[in-house]
Design a protein around this motif. Structure first.
Motif, PDB file in Angstrom:
ATOM      1  N   HIS A   1      55.209  43.147  42.832  1.00 23.05           N
ATOM      2  CA  HIS A   1      55.265  43.042  41.412  1.00 23.05           C
ATOM      3  C   HIS A   1      53.453  43.271  41.425  1.00 23.05           C
ATOM      4  O   HIS A   1      53.306  41.101  41.553  1.00 23.05           O
ATOM      5  N   ALA A   2      52.407  43.939  41.382  1.00 21.87           N
ATOM      6  CA  ALA A   2      50.976  42.392  42.130  1.00 21.87           C
ATOM      7  C   ALA A   2      50.161  42.564  40.411  1.00 21.87           C
ATOM      8  O   ALA A   2      50.361  43.310  39.356  1.00 21.87           O
ATOM      9  N   TYR A   3      49.427  40.845  40.873  1.00 21.39           N
ATOM     10  CA  TYR A   3      48.692  41.218  39.625  1.00 21.39           C
ATOM     11  C   TYR A   3      47.698  40.815  39.971  1.00 21.39           C
ATOM     12  O   TYR A   3      46.984  40.193  40.641  1.00 21.39           O
ATOM     13  N   ILE A   4      46.276  40.446  38.475  1.00 20.21           N
ATOM     14  CA  ILE A   4      45.437  40.085  39.576  1.00 20.21           C
ATOM     15  C   ILE A   4      44.813  38.863  37.649  1.00 20.21           C
ATOM     16  O   ILE A   4      44.618  39.166  36.872  1.00 20.21           O
ATOM     17  N   LEU A   5      44.600  37.599  37.946  1.00 17.19           N
ATOM     18  CA  LEU A   5      44.541  36.902  37.308  1.00 17.19           C
ATOM     19  C   LEU A   5      42.529  36.300  38.133  1.00 17.19           C
ATOM     20  O   LEU A   5      42.029  35.846  38.748  1.00 17.19           O
ATOM     21  N   THR A   6      42.067  37.082  36.638  1.00 16.35           N
ATOM     22  CA  THR A   6      40.904  35.830  36.269  1.00 16.35           C
ATOM     23  C   THR A   6      40.830  34.622  35.961  1.00 16.35           C
ATOM     24  O   THR A   6      41.284  35.000  34.414  1.00 16.35           O
ATOM     25  N   LEU A   7      39.779  33.711  35.963  1.00 15.03           N
ATOM     26  CA  LEU A   7      39.423  32.425  34.908  1.00 15.03           C
ATOM     27  C   LEU A   7      38.831  32.423  35.381  1.00 15.03           C
ATOM     28  O   LEU A   7      37.684  32.677  35.707  1.00 15.03           O
ATOM     29  N   SER A   8      38.182  31.126  33.995  1.00 13.87           N
ATOM     30  CA  SER A   8      36.981  29.766  34.067  1.00 13.87           C
ATOM     31  C   SER A   8      36.980  28.971  32.985  1.00 13.87           C
ATOM     32  O   SER A   8      37.624  28.982  32.464  1.00 13.87           O
ATOM     33  N   CYS A   9      36.512  27.887  33.392  1.00  6.44           N
ATOM     34  CA  CYS A   9      36.774  26.545  32.543  1.00  6.44           C
ATOM     35  C   CYS A   9      35.976  26.035  33.147  1.00  6.44           C
ATOM     36  O   CYS A   9      35.278  26.284  34.060  1.00  6.44           O
ATOM     37  N   PRO A  10      35.780  24.776  32.371  1.00  3.46           N
ATOM     38  CA  PRO A  10      34.737  23.730  33.176  1.00  3.46           C
ATOM     39  C   PRO A  10      34.905  23.190  34.638  1.00  3.46           C
ATOM     40  O   PRO A  10      35.736  22.864  34.542  1.00  3.46           O
ATOM     41  N   ASP A  11      34.364  22.823  34.978  1.00  2.00           N
ATOM     42  CA  ASP A  11      34.349  22.729  36.866  1.00  2.00           C
ATOM     43  C   ASP A  11      34.925  21.391  36.721  1.00  2.00           C
ATOM     44  O   ASP A  11      34.886  19.959  35.800  1.00  2.00           O
ATOM     45  N   ARG A  12      36.139  20.677  37.430  1.00  3.53           N
ATOM     46  CA  ARG A  12      36.413  19.791  37.482  1.00  3.53           C
ATOM     47  C   ARG A  12      37.203  19.452  38.866  1.00  3.53           C
ATOM     48  O   ARG A  12      38.050  20.281  39.296  1.00  3.53           O
TER      49      ARG A  12
END
Length: 282
Positions: A3-14
């Protein structure tokens, strides 16, 4: 079958975010098919889009376990099923070039949409909607009925489960309340370069100023008129011999192309909000 998914995310860089995400997917039998990331040095935020296949876990299980990963990274994220077309409502007034273009691209398989309804303050395009078998809702708008009209519009958006609302030359200014309700999921097309030539008759304004380039801007809708985060822009070169009618005709083609690109990228989950700007993984 995977099953194909798309994950998008943002967060403080580290350090280690890519490792953490890819490791999380690897441990659950995920196979990364496409990945892109961006570190905004000005804001200190990290953005990422990953398309992956996974057969070991279902959608809800993945979401539950991603929530645990996200907590430690202060991560905002969304998980989408890649094969699921985006439920969409289109709003339009009396200029139908963008509407017609979007409907054609959708039916041609060029846009991963599920167009659930067309909403208009005029009746002009009910036959066009019928030809594509899309429900058409005529909701007149006046100063006296604006609040009731917007309540009905939002009722349709929610009833259809719309993840995207496209203002395809809908020539009414949305109230601050409706803009807030549609934040991050409503795209407008403006027929000029923002912030120049705002409001009505921008091609007349452009012609009066003797511009050498005309353009179009697709942006997210906010309570600040025509100032939302920009998704896409394009230009067409003109000269002194062009009339207002020439500019308008050329501009309509540009508007249709720009809006179609913005809608495509949004529906493929390639656009991430970064304050009053966007990050786009093409």
């Amino acid at each position: 079958m995977s099953h194909a998914y798309i994950l998008t995310l943002s967060c403080p860089d580290r350090p280690g975010i890519v490792h953490a995400v890819s490791g999380f997917l690897f441990e659950r039998g995920g196979n990364i098919e496409e990945a892109a990331q961006y570190n905004d040095r000005d804001t200190g935020l990290f953005f990422m889009r990953v398309r992956f296949a996974c057969e070991a876990l279902g959608t809800q299980e993945l979401k539950t376990q991603l929530a645990q990963l996200a907590t430690g990274l202060q991560m905002s994220w969304r998980l989408h099923e890649a094969a699921q077309p985006m439920r969409t409502v289109i709003m339009v007034s009396r200029e139908g070039h963008c509407l017609n273009d979007l409907l054609f691209r959708w039916k041609s398989g060029l846009l991963p949409l599920d167009i659930r309804a067309i909403v208009s303050n005029h009746r002009d395009f009910y036959q066009l909607a019928a030809s594509y078998n899309v429900p058409f809702h005529h909701i007149p708008v006046s100063a006296a009925t604006k609040a009731q009209a917007e309540a009905r519009q939002y009722e349709i958006v929610e009833a259809e489960g719309a993840e995207l609302v496209v203002l395809a030359r809908y020539m009414q200014i949305l109230s601050d309340e409706l803009c807030r309700k549609l934040e991050g999921r409503a795209i407008n097309i403006h027929h000029s370069f923002l912030p120049s030539f705002k409001g009505a008759k921008p091609y007349y304004q452009a012609h009066d100023r003797g511009v050498k380039l005309i353009g179009a801007t697709a942006h997210y809708v906010t309570a600040d008129l025509d100032e939302g985060p920009i998704i896409e822009q394009d230009v067409a070169r003109v000269n002194h011999s062009k009339t207002v009618e020439d500019l308008t005709t050329l501009g309509r083609d540009t508007e249709s192309l720009v809006l179609a690109r913005a809608v495509k990228w949004h529906s493929e989950h390639r656009v991430l909000l970064n304050g009053h700007k966007t990050v786009i993984f093409k």
